[in-house]
Write an enzyme that holds these catalytic residues in place. Structure first.
Site, PDB file in Angstrom:
ATOM      1  N   LYS A 197       0.928  -1.127   0.058  1.00  0.00           N
ATOM      2  CA  LYS A 197       0.051   0.021   0.091  1.00  0.00           C
ATOM      3  C   LYS A 197       0.861   1.361   0.018  1.00  0.00           C
ATOM      4  CE  LYS A 197      -3.950  -2.526   2.100  1.00  0.00           C
ATOM      5  NZ  LYS A 197      -4.666  -2.941   3.255  1.00  0.00           N
ATOM      6  N   GLN A 257      -4.912  -1.306   9.459  1.00  0.00           N
ATOM      7  CA  GLN A 257      -4.991  -2.606   8.700  1.00  0.00           C
ATOM      8  C   GLN A 257      -5.535  -3.697   9.743  1.00  0.00           C
ATOM      9  OE1 GLN A 257      -3.978  -3.405   5.796  1.00  0.00           O
ATOM     10  NE2 GLN A 257      -4.360  -5.516   5.854  1.00  0.00           N
ATOM     11  N   ASP A 305     -11.263   3.205   3.996  1.00  0.00           N
ATOM     12  CA  ASP A 305     -11.795   1.659   3.988  1.00  0.00           C
ATOM     13  C   ASP A 305     -13.187   1.752   3.832  1.00  0.00           C
ATOM     14  OD1 ASP A 305     -10.017  -0.524   3.964  1.00  0.00           O
ATOM     15  OD2 ASP A 305      -9.290  -0.125   6.044  1.00  0.00           O
TER      16      ASP A 305
HETATM   17  N1  GUN Z   1      -7.260  -6.645   5.858  1.00  0.00           N
HETATM   18  C1  GUN Z   1      -7.423  -7.142   4.753  1.00  0.00           C
HETATM   19  N2  GUN Z   1      -8.053  -6.272   3.694  1.00  0.00           N
HETATM   20  C2  GUN Z   1      -8.226  -5.274   4.333  1.00  0.00           C
HETATM   21  C3  GUN Z   1      -8.530  -3.905   4.083  1.00  0.00           C
HETATM   22  O1  GUN Z   1      -9.177  -3.854   2.799  1.00  0.00           O
HETATM   23  N3  GUN Z   1      -8.742  -2.726   4.739  1.00  0.00           N
HETATM   24  C4  GUN Z   1      -8.253  -3.159   6.167  1.00  0.00           C
HETATM   25  N4  GUN Z   1      -8.054  -2.046   6.824  1.00  0.00           N
HETATM   26  N5  GUN Z   1      -7.603  -4.316   6.595  1.00  0.00           N
HETATM   27  C5  GUN Z   1      -7.762  -5.253   5.817  1.00  0.00           C
END
Ligand code: GUN
Length: 300
Positions: A54, A98, A121
């Site tokens: 990311k 995350q 998100d």
């Molecule tokens: N863990 C796995 N996929 C995601 C996501 O799209 N966002 C977040 N915050 N955590 C994740």
């Protein structure tokens, strides 16, 4: 195989390129650089890889990118204090914590602390509510990516029968809302649904996110359906020698070879839906930045 492959990897690469162009334009015309903050708590290996990707992809698109790595023992008050600092930071337009969080940290309370206008998100209840009310909302990245792939493949989705298998806050629920907003007739199915195969067989659009390796079989697919497989499951290698040595391979939630016989189009795993997630995170960050600065939102 009769289905066309939906190449999410190429689509995502093209989207990131267009996003980089919009970021450069925003900087040149308005002196604003979109900023993304990612917070990783603990040392989960898979999460560490996602978070690194990311950060790298945000930087590659020309964004300001910061990653906060906190120890697993971090207490909730300290994590929420960091979120509040990021809420107040004018250089940050998108905040992602995350998931999953280590035990002892309540994800609902942490997500509730994120400024909804920076919640890239789409997990804050304000954004979930805005989405279900048909109002502009930051929306979870993977469902947004799925919609881009579907609209690219099918154009207008009006009147289509869509089945979403899975009901998570991050995927199933927002995906169902987006399909509904696109005028599909939507069914949400899940692990307790009875006769799941029959429900799936009704789908013109079948989206599967259950975390069960190859659960959806070929005879669950309506002929001509478009199938999006959101699953990412690591299973033992097909080669028994490699498997004995711990070798693994990635499979989706759909039995790909079987499903590809009947579907008109299908996403592979890997290289299908997966790459769209980070590209759409950058898209959400650009959108959040434009809104926070009162600039027109680029349509990408
Ligand atoms: N863990 C796995 N996929 C995601 C996501 O799209 N966002 C977040 N915050 N955590 C994740």
């Amino acid at each position: 195989m009769t289905a066309t492959l939906i190449d999410g990897k190429a689509f995502a690469a093209n989207l990131r390129e267009r996003l980089a162009g919009e970021v450069a334009k925003m900087q040149a015309e308005h002196g604003v650089t979109p900023g993304l903050a990612v917070v990783l708590v603990g040392d989960d290996a898979a999460s560490a890889v996602y978070v690194r990707n990311k950060g790298e992809q945000a930087t590659a698109a020309g964004m300001h990118s910061v990653t906060h790595r906190l120890p697993a023992e971090t207490n909730e008050a300290d994590l929420i204090a960091l979120v509040q600092t990021l809420n107040a930071d004018p250089a940050i337009h998108g905040i992602l914590v995350q998931l999953p969080l280590p035990k002892g940290l309540n994800p609902d309370r942490v997500i509730a602390a994120i400024d909804p206008d920076k919640d890239v998100d789409g997990l804050h209840v304000i954004n979930a509510g805005r989405l279900s009310a048909g109002l502009p909302a930051l929306t979870s990245c993977t469902p947004v990516g799925c919609m881009l792939l579907l609209k690219d493949r099918l154009g207008d989705l009006s009147g289509m029968r869509a089945v979403m298998v899975g009901r998570s806050n991050l995927m199933g629920k927002p995906m169902a809302q987006l399909l509904l907003a696109a005028n599909c007739t939507v069914t949400i199915a899940h692990s307790r649904s009875k006769d799941l195969s029959s429900i799936c067989r009704e789908a013109d659009i079948l989206v599967v996110a259950v975390g069960q390796p190859e659960m959806v079989r070929g005879d669950w697919i309506k002929p001509g359906a478009v199938v999006l497989d959101v699953g990412m499951n690591r299973v033992p290698s097909k080669d028994p020698v490699k498997a004995a040595a711990g070798g693994t391979r990635l499979v989706g939630d759909v039995a790909f070879e079987e499903a590809a016989q009947g579907a008109s189009a299908i996403t592979p795993v890997p290289g299908g839906v997966g790459p769209m997630t980070i590209a759409c995170l950058l898209r959400n960050t650009l959108e959040a930045c434009a809104r926070l600065h009162g600039l027109p939102t680029p349509v990408l």
